[in-house]
Design an enzyme around this catalytic site. Sequence first.
Site, mmCIF file in Angstrom:
data_model
loop_
_atom_site.group_PDB
_atom_site.id
_atom_site.type_symbol
_atom_site.label_atom_id
_atom_site.label_comp_id
_atom_site.label_asym_id
_atom_site.label_seq_id
_atom_site.Cartn_x
_atom_site.Cartn_y
_atom_site.Cartn_z
ATOM 1 N N SER A 259 -0.664 30.080 -26.308
ATOM 2 C CA SER A 259 -0.542 28.811 -27.024
ATOM 3 C C SER A 259 0.099 29.036 -28.390
ATOM 4 C CB SER A 259 -1.925 28.170 -27.216
ATOM 5 O OG SER A 259 -2.688 28.918 -28.159
ATOM 6 N N LYS A 260 0.482 27.945 -29.025
ATOM 7 C CA LYS A 260 1.052 28.018 -30.372
ATOM 8 C C LYS A 260 0.051 28.638 -31.345
ATOM 9 C CE LYS A 260 2.879 25.121 -34.098
ATOM 10 N NZ LYS A 260 1.839 25.536 -35.063
#
Length: 502
Positions: A259-260
């Site tokens: 994920s970011k």
Amino acid sequence: MKTRVRFAPSPTGPLHIGGVRTALYNYLFARQNGGELIFRIEDTDSNRFVPGAEEYILEAFQWLGISFDEGVSFGGDKGPYRQSERRDIYKKYVRQLLDAGKAYMAFDTPQELEQARQNTPNFQYDAATRLSMRNSLSLPAEEVDRLLSEGKQYVVRFLIEPGQEIVVHDLIRGDVRIKSDILDDKVLYKSADELPTYHLANIVDDHLMEITHVIRGEEWLPSAPLHVLLYQAFGWEETMPQFAHLPLLLKPEGQGKLSKRDGDRLGFPVFPLEWHDPKSGEVSSGFREAGYFPEAIVNFLALLGWNPGTEQELFSLDELVKAFDISRCSKAGAKFDFKKGIWFNHEYLLRKSPEEVAKIFAPIVANNGAEASFEQIVKVCSLMKDRVNFVHELWDLCSFFFFAPQAYDEKTVRKRWKEDSPRVMAELSEVLNSVTDFSVEGQEAVVMPWIESKGYKLGDVMNAFRLCLVGEGKGPGMFDISAFLGKTETLHRIDKALAALS
């Protein structure tokens, strides 16, 4: 039949690096099989549309060198290629399913659906519950007609019969078998915006665009049984594409999907380009702006979830096309080893000529206020490029080529500037002043015999000399530095160091 694959992102924000890998694998598969790659935009969810996202995605692929043959901005005879522009096409197929009894209209309000979830643990809209809800299967025909005439909003749900075994033929995972009893009657169409959901739109588009293979992320595997049933409902079994569900990209630690937040936490990008969120104003880093070469990113991504069966790690895009075999994709998720990505970038930096690196480095030199010719920058790059992972790291490492040191590293001074260093450096200055050929070879021919004749230790002389010219203990060979600076600047820096350190 000609191989045709597609990449179909939604314009809901920046393109995740996992989506880039999916597009890359589609590209490699298409090129290897002499086929075509179609670029389609899935924008049926109008509430999630983000301005600029489509342009961002196209720019990212242009930077990466992944080209498309057909689709949005590329043309083609099977468009439109934006799903929002295909409303009338989808309506025809919604009507076909309704007329054939393969789908039905449901008028349940959001409040009624929420009440059903509260009343029934693990509620899903299926054969066991559909007749207790408000839909065209449970309501009298007159009631359905009345609701439609009053303009009541509805959704069209797919009628899934229990007791079936659905087989998904997957090129990576083999045959995946699912019981229809665990599936719910998915929404295929919403009257509120007259648009289909992902499930119907993709089946219709893939069929009409003659897609032969659907290569997508593992997260879409749960949708595959429904898509098989839809192909059967339309009588399109003969043209059903072959599926290949790619392994997930995992966090660097291996637990959970990348994920970011992982990038923010560990300091690496998860988007190909820098993204400026038009709503929040938040800026997210991109691989391009972080200094990665596009070919390094392509090479890095290709080996996340696929292996060539050899020890080779460095592949050009053409070499990847020749080597790619989708059956060698892993079923297990691939850890996103961002440090390996940095290694790839270093390897591609080494492969570039000093001139290529200098073209990137020259604006950095200018932005730091240094005046240098392109030939000088090329020389610096030839001496220093093997010492960094990114071109932008060169400035901190070699700014001394362009500016004399303003201070002298205390640790290096304590270690390298000895009691007799001032006298030895003053002597060296005189020796260098006498050198007529100030090239590396010309200096060596004079300085090295002088050091030997004086009985000085070579290391002591060169370490003090480096401190004078650089200000600390870094850089290439000393005669490379002094030859670059020239006699006047070299002598000036020795004098300056003597004044500061004596």
